[in-house]
Enzyme design. Structure first.
Site, mmCIF file in Angstrom:
data_model
loop_
_atom_site.group_PDB
_atom_site.id
_atom_site.type_symbol
_atom_site.label_atom_id
_atom_site.label_comp_id
_atom_site.label_asym_id
_atom_site.label_seq_id
_atom_site.Cartn_x
_atom_site.Cartn_y
_atom_site.Cartn_z
ATOM 1 N N ASP A 1 47.749 32.248 39.889
ATOM 2 C CA ASP A 1 49.054 32.806 40.259
ATOM 3 C C ASP A 1 49.522 32.190 41.576
ATOM 4 O OD1 ASP A 1 48.262 34.444 38.179
ATOM 5 O OD2 ASP A 1 48.774 36.311 39.199
ATOM 6 N N GLY B 1 48.739 27.909 36.498
ATOM 7 C CA GLY B 1 48.280 28.263 35.172
ATOM 8 C C GLY B 1 48.420 29.724 34.832
ATOM 9 N N ASP B 2 49.303 30.442 35.527
ATOM 10 C CA ASP B 2 49.488 31.864 35.212
ATOM 11 C C ASP B 2 50.839 32.288 35.791
ATOM 12 O OD1 ASP B 2 49.061 34.598 34.524
ATOM 13 O OD2 ASP B 2 46.918 34.348 34.785
ATOM 14 N N ASP B 3 50.937 33.515 36.309
ATOM 15 C CA ASP B 3 52.202 33.990 36.861
ATOM 16 C C ASP B 3 52.582 33.161 38.092
ATOM 17 O OD1 ASP B 3 52.043 36.050 34.979
ATOM 18 O OD2 ASP B 3 50.980 37.355 36.383
#
Length: 217
Positions: free
Chosen positions: A168, A188-190
């Site tokens: 994140d 790779g996320d939020d």
């Protein structure tokens, strides 16, 4: 590898009130956790790179508690009236590829540290900072109010087949009147995640590559 963390801790202790801390153009090796809280009217100029160490066993055993979701951080930072300026070049390098390969896609591995947690911070500004290859979430903001984070660059990408999962850009908790302005986030996320009791959050003029954009909850 020598550890520059003791000297960093001493600088923050000596300059805790009405101080000015300057990281020059060297690379500083951070091999142990940092806790620099209770700062008052302090200016930090980061003109160099903070490179986090590669001892995964140490970091998993010694991370400082976030106090939420059983997560930990490598640096617990906080104060009132703090200015943290990276001048567009000051860099946090989390040595994240080691973590991406180690976790190999496992989500939320215990002990994987957040690069920096901003906690109990008020009336403060963070500008021109770069974060690359974060170990886990790049940043967490907790129990803070009236904080501006402007011109922040985040890029956590994997060069192997192992994904840069759970990277994140920033997560907020129990915080009010937080402004994110001119962020560029690749991860790779939020990209930005607003979690428990996050109120009056403003996101302006920001660009997200990959990732899941803005998440609530």
């Amino acid at each position: 590898m020598s550890d520059d963390a003791p000297a960093i801790r001493k600088a923050f202790s000596d300059c805790k009130k009405d101080g000015h801390i300057i990281f020059d153009t060297a690379t500083f090796h951070v091999e142990s956790v940092l806790q620099t809280t209770g700062l008052s009217n302090v200016v930090i100029d980061l003109k160099s790179t903070l490179l986090w160490g590669s001892n995964i066993t140490y970091w998993r055993a010694n991370g400082l508690p976030l106090g939420y979701l059983n997560q930990t951080t490598a640096w617990m930072f906080g104060g009132d009236g703090v200015t943290f300026n990276g001048h567009g070049t000051g860099t946090f390098d989390g040595n994240g590829q080691l973590w991406y390969d180690f976790t190999n896609g496992v989500s939320n591995l215990p002990g994987r540290p957040i690069s920096i947690m901003i906690t109990n911070t008020t009336n403060s500004r963070f500008t021109g900072l770069r974060f690359v290859q974060s170990q886990f979430w790049t940043m967490a903001i907790k129990d803070s109010e009236d904080v501006i984070l402007d011109s922040i660059y985040v890029n956590s990408t994997s060069s192997s087949s192992a994904p840069a999962r759970n990277t994140d850009g920033v997560d907020t908790f129990f915080s009010n009147r937080i402004t994110f302005r001119n962020w560029t986030v690749t991860g790779g996320d939020d990209n930005i995640s607003l979690k428990a009791n996050s109120t009056n959050i403003l996101i302006q003029d920001s660009v997200f590559h990959r990732g899941l954009g803005v998440a609530i909850g």
